[in-house]
Scaffold this motif. Sequence first.
Motif, PDB file in Angstrom:
ATOM      1  N   TYR A  58     -10.641 -18.907   1.643  1.00  0.00           N
ATOM      2  CA  TYR A  58      -9.762 -19.357   1.013  1.00  0.00           C
ATOM      3  C   TYR A  58     -10.235 -21.318   0.933  1.00  0.00           C
ATOM      4  O   TYR A  58     -11.000 -21.248   1.971  1.00  0.00           O
ATOM      5  N   TYR A  60      -8.173 -24.989   1.572  1.00  0.00           N
ATOM      6  CA  TYR A  60      -6.980 -25.283   2.564  1.00  0.00           C
ATOM      7  C   TYR A  60      -7.378 -26.972   2.438  1.00  0.00           C
ATOM      8  O   TYR A  60      -8.427 -27.169   2.690  1.00  0.00           O
ATOM      9  N   ARG A  92      -2.604 -14.358   1.104  1.00  0.00           N
ATOM     10  CA  ARG A  92      -2.428 -16.159  -0.316  1.00  0.00           C
ATOM     11  C   ARG A  92      -0.765 -16.644  -0.090  1.00  0.00           C
ATOM     12  O   ARG A  92      -0.874 -17.858  -0.238  1.00  0.00           O
ATOM     13  N   ALA A  93       0.094 -15.347   0.176  1.00  0.00           N
ATOM     14  CA  ALA A  93       1.590 -16.274   0.107  1.00  0.00           C
ATOM     15  C   ALA A  93       1.722 -17.249   1.827  1.00  0.00           C
ATOM     16  O   ALA A  93       2.330 -17.894   0.591  1.00  0.00           O
ATOM     17  N   VAL A  95      -0.692 -19.579   2.130  1.00  0.00           N
ATOM     18  CA  VAL A  95      -1.890 -20.710   1.266  1.00  0.00           C
ATOM     19  C   VAL A  95      -0.535 -21.222   0.117  1.00  0.00           C
ATOM     20  O   VAL A  95      -1.369 -22.285   0.198  1.00  0.00           O
ATOM     21  N   LYS A  96       0.113 -20.540  -0.444  1.00  0.00           N
ATOM     22  CA  LYS A  96       0.666 -20.501  -1.839  1.00  0.00           C
ATOM     23  C   LYS A  96       1.884 -21.395  -0.709  1.00  0.00           C
ATOM     24  O   LYS A  96       2.612 -22.202  -2.034  1.00  0.00           O
ATOM     25  N   SER A  97       2.283 -21.275   0.155  1.00  0.00           N
ATOM     26  CA  SER A  97       3.302 -22.486   0.827  1.00  0.00           C
ATOM     27  C   SER A  97       2.585 -23.365   1.089  1.00  0.00           C
ATOM     28  O   SER A  97       3.728 -23.644   1.923  1.00  0.00           O
TER      29      SER A  97
END
Length: 429
Positions: A58, A60, A92-93, A95-97
């Motif tokens: 991912y 960041y 993923r959740a 990272v999204k937050s």
Amino acid sequence: MSSEDKHKHLIEQVKSGKANDAVIKALVKNGWKSFPSIERGLHLRIESAGVATFVFQYSYNGKKKRMTLGTYGKRPDGMPLVDARSAIAEERALVKSGKDPLAEKNRAQRSEFKTVDDLAQDWLKDNAKRLKYPGIPHRIYTQEIKPIIGGLLIDDIGGLDIRKVLMFVKSRKKEERPTIANDTLGFLKQLFDHGITLSVTDKNPATSFKVKHAGGTERSRDRAASMEEWKTIFSVMRHNQAHFCRENYLAIAMILVLGVRKGEMISLRWDEIDLDKKVWFLTKEKAKNNHAIDIPLPPLVIEWLKELKTRAYSSEYVFPSRRASKRRGYISDDTLNHALTNLFGKKTGKLKSSTGDVLGEAGIEYFVIHDIRRSTRTIMSKNKVRGEVAEKAINHVKKGVEGIYNRDAFFEERVEAHEGLAKLVGGIV
């Protein structure tokens, strides 16, 4: 079909959206070393046939990162594809937050270290991998540190707690123990430095403490029992066979004749001895000072070893463990210490002496196992053994002395020195 072609064929199935556990299993079984993408962010790192891990890739803060999710395999030890997909959905959740999954994972691991004992167990495991003698910090922590602060929260430890540990060390025994106190302070510093390294804590409460707060300057021991004393010592040991077994008796006698260190003696294996050549090949890995030496074995010692061979049954060690132990196959570091201490009427751990001070009553001044080598050196000098030969005989290496590092240096002279000592000891054991 070659392994590479089979791998390409399976990857085509993955790209076409047909990734399932059967395809993943076939990829791993094929074992083509690679890092294929299974779906968005989910990769499979294939190391070899049958070995693979799921990895989350991912971004960041503009940087690409990778985090291992688990090893592919069946539950409960492995991670099947369905579990990998569930795990990556959670990451993923995060990272999204706006959170970094790796940082959150490290934070979760840090939270596992709550008490001093939690941290100590990790520190001791690290010591077991790095240190030649990990038993020393393990013993100091278990006996001196854990009883006082082991159950306390790491962040609650302060200078008063460190002082309390050092006071406990000083009061636990009647005699002064400067070396133990100083070692305890040193290990306390190492323990909390380990915590700082792991970001478990940001302080080391032992840093400000000096040797003067612990055991102070240590005085070199100079106790060296004479042959007349050893005659009495061995007599007392024989009269107390129920409390000082034959194996311990022979171990003490061999340390005196050969001048080796206790740790080298108790960990001795039969494959390190050649009874026909009458030599003990002490390797640098086993020698406390990391200097290998060929130790000549006098005929009397050969007789003792043959007796011990019978007593050891089929063990690979000369002094096998007397209790079932997964940690090691030979006797404890404390076995000889406790046996000797018992004859001086002192407590061994929580147990009172079973004999009383029988050695003291016989006129023997207190000594410890480590002092025996000093007796060896002193008696050799009285036997007119040259200084450099006697030093080599106890594997006490001095820098700058030509040839002293050779494992067979002064071998013939040492044969004579050890046999001369064996004749004296043979008359009193």
